[in-house]
Design a protein around this motif. Sequence first.
Motif, mmCIF file in Angstrom:
data_model
loop_
_atom_site.group_PDB
_atom_site.id
_atom_site.type_symbol
_atom_site.label_atom_id
_atom_site.label_comp_id
_atom_site.label_asym_id
_atom_site.label_seq_id
_atom_site.Cartn_x
_atom_site.Cartn_y
_atom_site.Cartn_z
ATOM 1 N N LYS A 52 -4.591 -48.958 61.860
ATOM 2 C CA LYS A 52 -4.649 -49.944 62.939
ATOM 3 C C LYS A 52 -3.699 -51.076 62.563
ATOM 4 C CE LYS A 52 -8.968 -51.850 61.190
ATOM 5 N NZ LYS A 52 -10.353 -52.186 61.533
ATOM 6 N N PHE A 53 -3.370 -51.895 63.537
ATOM 7 C CA PHE A 53 -2.377 -52.936 63.357
ATOM 8 C C PHE A 53 -3.032 -54.260 62.958
ATOM 9 C CE2 PHE A 53 -0.638 -49.894 66.366
ATOM 10 C CZ PHE A 53 0.601 -49.629 65.796
ATOM 11 N N SER A 54 -2.411 -54.965 62.028
ATOM 12 C CA SER A 54 -2.926 -56.281 61.625
ATOM 13 C C SER A 54 -2.312 -57.399 62.466
ATOM 14 C CB SER A 54 -2.628 -56.545 60.152
ATOM 15 O OG SER A 54 -1.237 -56.745 59.952
ATOM 16 N N CYS A 55 -1.116 -57.171 62.985
ATOM 17 C CA CYS A 55 -0.382 -58.155 63.800
ATOM 18 C C CYS A 55 -0.134 -59.456 63.048
ATOM 19 C CB CYS A 55 -1.096 -58.419 65.122
ATOM 20 S SG CYS A 55 -1.171 -56.950 66.146
ATOM 21 N N GLY A 56 0.056 -59.360 61.748
ATOM 22 C CA GLY A 56 0.368 -60.542 60.954
ATOM 23 C C GLY A 56 1.799 -61.012 61.144
ATOM 24 N N ALA A 57 2.698 -60.083 61.390
ATOM 25 C CA ALA A 57 4.105 -60.427 61.605
ATOM 26 C C ALA A 57 4.317 -60.747 63.080
ATOM 27 C CB ALA A 57 5.009 -59.281 61.174
ATOM 28 N N VAL A 58 4.976 -61.872 63.327
ATOM 29 C CA VAL A 58 5.248 -62.309 64.695
ATOM 30 C C VAL A 58 6.716 -62.723 64.783
ATOM 31 C CG1 VAL A 58 4.659 -63.992 66.481
ATOM 32 C CG2 VAL A 58 2.869 -63.119 64.960
ATOM 33 N N THR A 59 7.374 -62.275 65.841
ATOM 34 C CA THR A 59 8.749 -62.678 66.122
ATOM 35 C C THR A 59 8.809 -63.146 67.561
ATOM 36 O OG1 THR A 59 9.668 -61.106 64.534
ATOM 37 C CG2 THR A 59 11.156 -61.909 66.240
ATOM 38 N N ALA A 60 9.194 -64.383 67.756
ATOM 39 C CA ALA A 60 9.318 -64.970 69.098
ATOM 40 C C ALA A 60 8.041 -64.767 69.918
ATOM 41 C CB ALA A 60 10.535 -64.399 69.816
ATOM 42 N N GLY A 61 6.898 -64.812 69.259
ATOM 43 C CA GLY A 61 5.622 -64.662 69.942
ATOM 44 C C GLY A 61 5.178 -63.228 70.149
ATOM 45 N N TYR A 62 5.943 -62.259 69.694
ATOM 46 C CA TYR A 62 5.640 -60.841 69.875
ATOM 47 C C TYR A 62 5.237 -60.199 68.551
ATOM 48 C CZ TYR A 62 7.840 -61.143 74.465
ATOM 49 O OH TYR A 62 8.151 -61.469 75.760
ATOM 50 N N THR A 63 4.382 -59.172 68.646
ATOM 51 C CA THR A 63 3.981 -58.381 67.485
ATOM 52 C C THR A 63 4.416 -56.936 67.696
ATOM 53 O OG1 THR A 63 1.833 -57.708 68.381
ATOM 54 C CG2 THR A 63 1.926 -59.848 67.198
ATOM 55 N N LYS A 92 6.805 -40.615 66.034
ATOM 56 C CA LYS A 92 8.090 -41.173 66.458
ATOM 57 C C LYS A 92 7.887 -42.507 67.164
ATOM 58 C CE LYS A 92 12.416 -39.908 68.679
ATOM 59 N NZ LYS A 92 13.164 -38.810 69.333
ATOM 60 N N MET A 93 6.860 -42.585 68.008
ATOM 61 C CA MET A 93 6.596 -43.829 68.715
ATOM 62 C C MET A 93 6.251 -44.948 67.719
ATOM 63 S SD MET A 93 4.328 -44.544 72.074
ATOM 64 C CE MET A 93 5.477 -43.631 73.097
ATOM 65 N N LEU A 94 5.417 -44.641 66.727
ATOM 66 C CA LEU A 94 5.056 -45.626 65.712
ATOM 67 C C LEU A 94 6.283 -46.063 64.920
ATOM 68 C CD1 LEU A 94 2.886 -47.189 64.083
ATOM 69 C CD2 LEU A 94 2.753 -45.162 62.607
ATOM 70 N N LEU A 95 7.059 -45.100 64.463
ATOM 71 C CA LEU A 95 8.257 -45.401 63.682
ATOM 72 C C LEU A 95 9.226 -46.267 64.482
ATOM 73 C CD1 LEU A 95 9.984 -44.885 61.125
ATOM 74 C CD2 LEU A 95 10.879 -42.867 62.303
ATOM 75 N N LEU A 96 9.468 -45.892 65.730
ATOM 76 C CA LEU A 96 10.420 -46.648 66.537
ATOM 77 C C LEU A 96 9.880 -48.017 66.947
ATOM 78 C CD1 LEU A 96 12.147 -43.857 68.630
ATOM 79 C CD2 LEU A 96 12.896 -44.945 66.502
ATOM 80 N N ALA A 97 8.562 -48.168 67.007
ATOM 81 C CA ALA A 97 8.002 -49.501 67.262
ATOM 82 C C ALA A 97 8.330 -50.427 66.093
ATOM 83 C CB ALA A 97 6.494 -49.422 67.477
ATOM 84 N N PHE A 98 8.121 -49.953 64.874
ATOM 85 C CA PHE A 98 8.464 -50.779 63.712
ATOM 86 C C PHE A 98 9.971 -50.981 63.617
ATOM 87 C CE2 PHE A 98 4.120 -50.089 62.198
ATOM 88 C CZ PHE A 98 3.840 -51.342 61.656
ATOM 89 N N ASP A 99 10.750 -49.939 63.918
ATOM 90 C CA ASP A 99 12.206 -50.062 63.883
ATOM 91 C C ASP A 99 12.690 -51.101 64.889
ATOM 92 O OD1 ASP A 99 14.907 -49.077 63.057
ATOM 93 O OD2 ASP A 99 14.976 -48.436 65.157
ATOM 94 N N THR A 100 12.158 -51.046 66.096
ATOM 95 C CA THR A 100 12.539 -52.022 67.131
ATOM 96 C C THR A 100 12.107 -53.424 66.727
ATOM 97 O OG1 THR A 100 12.414 -50.325 68.842
ATOM 98 C CG2 THR A 100 12.285 -52.619 69.579
ATOM 99 N N PHE A 101 10.941 -53.549 66.128
ATOM 100 C CA PHE A 101 10.458 -54.857 65.684
ATOM 101 C C PHE A 101 11.382 -55.432 64.614
ATOM 102 C CE2 PHE A 101 6.911 -57.567 63.814
ATOM 103 C CZ PHE A 101 6.899 -58.454 64.865
ATOM 104 N N GLU A 107 17.788 -59.959 66.342
ATOM 105 C CA GLU A 107 18.317 -60.309 67.665
ATOM 106 C C GLU A 107 17.170 -60.564 68.639
ATOM 107 O OE1 GLU A 107 21.919 -57.979 69.037
ATOM 108 O OE2 GLU A 107 20.969 -56.547 67.662
ATOM 109 N N PRO A 108 16.390 -61.615 68.439
ATOM 110 C CA PRO A 108 15.206 -61.813 69.285
ATOM 111 C C PRO A 108 15.516 -61.922 70.774
ATOM 112 C CG PRO A 108 15.574 -63.715 67.860
ATOM 113 C CD PRO A 108 16.535 -62.660 67.444
#
Length: 127
Positions: A52-63, A92-101, A107-108
């Motif tokens: 599950k996600f902790s959402c500790g990392a935030v960029t421009a208000g997004y997790t 793949k969806m999980l990996l690309l979510a972290f990659d996109t983050f 480039e926020p």
Amino acid sequence: MNQECLERAQRFAASLCAYAGMDAQFGEDFWLRLTKEADILEDFCYYMDNRKFSCGAVTAGYTVIDIMVWQIDHFKARLDRREPGMGDNGDKMLLLAFDTFLKMRKEPERYIRLLQGETGTDYPEKY
């Protein structure tokens, strides 16, 4: 973060890449970028250990969950157009979510525009 945890995380990342059908170059690049962002790496490790996600990392208000939701919405829009996607590959969806983050961290503004753009198929003006 201790060495044992880093090694487990690196193996987890490599497994995700393999299950996602990504090549070794992608995996190496992903790991290098991930290790440069301590808070995103911690989120990745938290997911690895707890699924599950902790959402500790935030960029421009997004997790990373915001990225995942956007990907799902975007995927639904691609389904409407009969384009192949990630629907049957959760790794793949999980990996690309972290990659996109990770990319969003660099480039926020670009990714904020993407996140606020196409929202899939569940919107009033669809038809």
